[in-house]
Structures are given as structure tokens and as C-alpha cells.
Motif scaffolding. Structure first.
Motif, PDB file in Angstrom:
ATOM      1  N   LEU A  37       1.067  -1.317  -0.075  1.00 42.84           N
ATOM      2  CA  LEU A  37      -0.061   0.071   0.099  1.00 42.84           C
ATOM      3  C   LEU A  37       0.775   1.169   0.182  1.00 42.84           C
ATOM      4  CD1 LEU A  37      -3.120   0.556  -0.227  1.00 42.84           C
ATOM      5  CD2 LEU A  37      -3.014   0.708   2.389  1.00 42.84           C
ATOM      6  N   SER A  38       1.964   0.956   0.228  1.00 40.74           N
ATOM      7  CA  SER A  38       3.116   2.318   0.255  1.00 40.74           C
ATOM      8  C   SER A  38       3.615   2.856  -0.993  1.00 40.74           C
ATOM      9  CB  SER A  38       4.166   1.871   1.305  1.00 40.74           C
ATOM     10  OG  SER A  38       3.758   1.759   2.481  1.00 40.74           O
ATOM     11  N   THR A  39       2.995   1.699  -2.020  1.00 45.15           N
ATOM     12  CA  THR A  39       3.692   2.238  -3.338  1.00 45.15           C
ATOM     13  C   THR A  39       2.510   2.452  -4.435  1.00 45.15           C
ATOM     14  OG1 THR A  39       4.353  -0.155  -3.947  1.00 45.15           O
ATOM     15  CG2 THR A  39       5.997   1.426  -2.897  1.00 45.15           C
ATOM     16  N   GLY A  79      -4.921  -8.679  -0.123  1.00 46.73           N
ATOM     17  CA  GLY A  79      -4.311  -8.400   0.930  1.00 46.73           C
ATOM     18  C   GLY A  79      -3.097  -7.405   0.948  1.00 46.73           C
ATOM     19  N   VAL A  80      -2.983  -6.630   2.007  1.00 47.80           N
ATOM     20  CA  VAL A  80      -2.280  -5.407   1.776  1.00 47.80           C
ATOM     21  C   VAL A  80      -1.430  -5.433   2.927  1.00 47.80           C
ATOM     22  CG1 VAL A  80      -4.179  -3.983   0.713  1.00 47.80           C
ATOM     23  CG2 VAL A  80      -3.851  -4.111   3.099  1.00 47.80           C
ATOM     24  N   GLY A  81      -0.092  -4.575   2.523  1.00 47.17           N
ATOM     25  CA  GLY A  81       0.685  -4.433   3.836  1.00 47.17           C
ATOM     26  C   GLY A  81       1.484  -3.280   3.558  1.00 47.17           C
ATOM     27  N   ARG A  82       2.344  -2.761   4.528  1.00 52.55           N
ATOM     28  CA  ARG A  82       3.033  -1.289   4.563  1.00 52.55           C
ATOM     29  C   ARG A  82       4.233  -1.651   3.573  1.00 52.55           C
ATOM     30  NH1 ARG A  82       6.449   0.870   9.590  1.00 52.55           N
ATOM     31  NH2 ARG A  82       6.911   2.928   8.637  1.00 52.55           N
ATOM     32  N   GLY A  83       4.803  -2.733   3.492  1.00 47.75           N
ATOM     33  CA  GLY A  83       5.958  -2.984   2.697  1.00 47.75           C
ATOM     34  C   GLY A  83       7.219  -2.527   3.734  1.00 47.75           C
ATOM     35  N   ALA A 109      -2.095   4.466   7.784  1.00 48.02           N
ATOM     36  CA  ALA A 109      -3.449   4.293   8.177  1.00 48.02           C
ATOM     37  C   ALA A 109      -4.374   4.988   7.233  1.00 48.02           C
ATOM     38  CB  ALA A 109      -3.499   5.074   9.515  1.00 48.02           C
ATOM     39  N   GLU A 110      -3.720   6.230   6.995  1.00 41.53           N
ATOM     40  CA  GLU A 110      -4.550   7.067   5.957  1.00 41.53           C
ATOM     41  C   GLU A 110      -4.871   6.289   4.487  1.00 41.53           C
ATOM     42  OE1 GLU A 110      -4.126  11.405   3.433  1.00 41.53           O
ATOM     43  OE2 GLU A 110      -3.086  11.070   5.099  1.00 41.53           O
ATOM     44  N   GLY A 111      -3.826   5.701   4.172  1.00 42.97           N
ATOM     45  CA  GLY A 111      -3.930   4.777   3.077  1.00 42.97           C
ATOM     46  C   GLY A 111      -4.922   3.696   3.231  1.00 42.97           C
TER      47      GLY A 111
END
Length: 335
Positions: free
Chosen positions: A78-80, A104-108, A129-131
Motif C-alpha cells: 500500500l505504500s507504493t 491482502g495489503v501491507g505497509r512494505g 493508516a490514511e491509505g
């Protein structure tokens, strides 16, 4: 109970990227044939650790080659990626697959893709959190807009709209991580990784329950636990297979994680890490793997398990491992 496979699509010694991708693509088909419930696809950038740069693109291919098995991302980073774009992709794949897609999502990590794709360290450090909240809005509401620190745009209609779409699974690390807090407070299921043993996973589930305040009730879809599973005629044979191949993948693969801004990162010895994975995961005969998986389900309370089946890296061995787990391990667990 649910059982799936987890494909990192690593480039092992002597392979090129195309061979790794073909191995994973064939593994998806083999998993459906062997009776697994789902398959989960990882994504990485600029490294041999995993040569799939888009889990959603690979998921579309996997869904097109199968008819029953569910396909998920483990994880889409989700960070990219823009949360709206990811929500659109999720809705598209859910619709055309008849509901077989799972996000499935992650911060990376703080890796080079933050620079290459222009999302930056600020969003990685402070914007998860915002994303995640924007993603949830886009997945569940008819319209989405933003006026936050990291996202700001006029309200737009969400097309295609998919009522009742399943919530995303969130990759979570240690029990006190930010991801656990975010998932618990939003009622989202967790995806727990290979690095954690049963005791740590149990602590993470306990922390989630305390934060969620639901009296122990599990979130919709339930948590997911990732393990390494390698089946052979006896434990020594299984250990030899893993030890012969895994360090050669983990060494260059883990070293390729380059921080974007020079920050320090922990390093793992590939041989020691291989030994740890063999010690905490089901590696052995079919009976050994059944017993180890049963114990893991009992100790963690997580009955959805996905298995890394590519530990040898060889296409023939990977397909044989999937077939043996399907024929000799899954029936005993389900029975």
C-alpha cells in the motif's frame, strides 16, 4: 479450516526470471488440482527474492487459468500504490472471477521503490493508516474523496461498484506493531508471516483480540497464518531438500533489500534463517507435517493456513510437493 499455497516467485540459483514466473504459474494450476482452497501471491521490486512486481496482475492471470480456487495477494504494498487504483483493481478482479479474488495489503519496507515510484518515505513512515482507510472507503462506498496529509482529491464515483466485497487482509508483524493495531480497530483479518513461530503468532492474535474489544470473536474471513511446508518420505530427506536450495535463494534475495534513504536494516544469515524455518514449520514426512500443522492450528487458533511450497526452487519438486500435500496431508487435516 482452509489451506492454501503461498508463492513468493523467487529466482533460485541457475534460474532466470521467466523460469521463476512459469514455476509459480504452474503451481497455481497444480494447487487447484490438488484440492487447495486458495493461492496467495507476493510482489517485490528490483530483487531476486521475488520477481513478480504486481500481485494483482499475476492474480488476474491465475484466475483466468483456474475455475474454483481463490486467489489473493500477499501482499499488495500500500505504500507504493494509490489506494483508489488498488480498490478499482480489487473490484475488477472480484467481479470477473465470480468472487474468487481476495486482497491482502501491507505497509512494505523502506526500499528503493518508494523513490522510483515517487511515493516517498513520508508516506511509508506516516501514511499507512490514511491509505488503509481510503482503501476501505473505496471498497465499500459508492464514492470516495480525500482531504488528508497524503491524499487529497475531489470525490469520484467508484466503478465498478461491487456490493459486499470482502475486506482486505492486513500483513502484520510483531504483536505490538502498528499494523496489528490498525487491523484490530478496523475489524480486519491479519496475515501472519513466515518469520514468526506459533508462540509469537498466538501472542499477536491475543494482542489483536485485546485491541479489537470483541470478546474473542474473529474478524470476517478469519486470520491467515503462513508456514513453509516441504513433504518427503522422511524428515531427513525433507531437510536435505530445503537446506540444499533455500540459503542460495535467501542470501542474494535478502541482501537485495536496499533502504531508500540509508537507514539501517537488520540482516539475516541465510543458513541460520533456513535452519530456523525448518525448526518452526512443517518439514518432514506426511505424518510429521500433519502433526505439525495440527499443533500450529491448536496453538495459534488460526485455522486458515497458507504454505510456502517453493522451498527447493525446482519446478518438478515444487509441483510434486503440492501434489503430495494435497494427497497425503490435507485429507488427514480435514478428516
Amino acid at each position: 479450516m482452509r489451506f492454501g499455497i503461498f508463492l513468493v516467485t523467487g529466482r533460485f540459483a541457475g534460474q532466470d526470471d521467466a523460469a521463476a514466473l512459469r514455476r509459480s504459474a504452474e503451481a497455481v494450476v497444480a494447487a487447484e488440482r490438488a484440492g487447495f482452497d486458495d493461492v496467495w501471491l507476493a510482489e517485490h521490486h528490483f530483487m531476486p527474492y521475488g520477481v513478480c512486481p504486481s500481485a494483482t496482475t499475476f492474480a488476474g492471470h491465475a484466475l483466468g487459468r483456474t475455475s474454483r480456487i481463490e486467489v489473493g495477494t500477499a501482499v499488495s504494498v500500500l505504500s507504493t500504490v494509490h489506494p483508489i487504483a488498488l480498490a478499482e483493481q480489487c473490484a475488477l478482479l472480484t467481479t470477473v472471477s465470480g468472487g474468487r479474488f481476495r486482497l491482502g495489503v501491507g505497509r512494505g519496507g523502506p526500499w528503493l521503490e518508494l523513490e522510483v515510484f515517487g511515493t516517498g518515505t513520508a508516506r511509508y513512515d506516516h501514511g499507512f493508516a490514511e491509505g488503509l482507510d481510503l482503501l476501505l472507503t473505496a471498497m465499500t462506498e459508492d464514492r470516495a474523496g480525500a482531504a488528508g496529509e497524503h491524499f487529497s482529491f475531489r470525490e469520484v464515483p467508484m466503478v465498478p461498484r461491487v456490493p459486499g466485497i470482502r475486506p482486505p487482509v492486513v500483513a502484520c508483524g510483531s504483536p505490538d506493531s502498528q499494523a496489528v493495531r490498525l487491523a484490530a480497530r478496523r475489524g480486519l483479518p491479519m496475515l501472519l508471516g513466515l518469520h514468526a513461530d506459533d508462540e509469537e503468532k498466538a501472542r499477536t492474535v491475543a494482542a489483536y483480540r485485546a485491541l479489537a474489544g470483541t470478546g474473542g470473536a474473529e474478524p470476517a474471513g478469519g486470520h491467515v497464518s503462513t508456514v513453509l511446508c516441504q513433504v518427503a518420505d522422511d524428515p531427513e530427506q525433507a531437510l536435505r531438500q530445503v537446506r540444499a536450495a533455500l540459503p542460495g535463494w535467501l542470501g542474494p534475495g535478502l541482501d537485495a533489500h536496499v533502504p531508500v534513504d540509508g537507514r539501517q536494516r537488520g540482516k539475516r544469515d541465510p543458513v541460520a534463517y533456513t535452519e530456523r524455518l525448518c525448526a518452526i514449520h512443517p518439514v518432514g514426512s506426511p505424518a510429521d507435517c500433519v502433526a505439525r500443522l495440527r499443533e500450529g492450528i491448536r496453538r495459534t487458533g488460526i485455522s486458515h493456513v497458507i504454505m510456502l511450497v517453493e522451498a527447493t526452487g525446482a519446478p518438478e519438486s515444487t509441483l510434486a510437493n503440492i501434489e503430495r500435500i494435497g494427497a497425503e496431508v490435507l485429507p488427514a487435516l480435514r478428516g
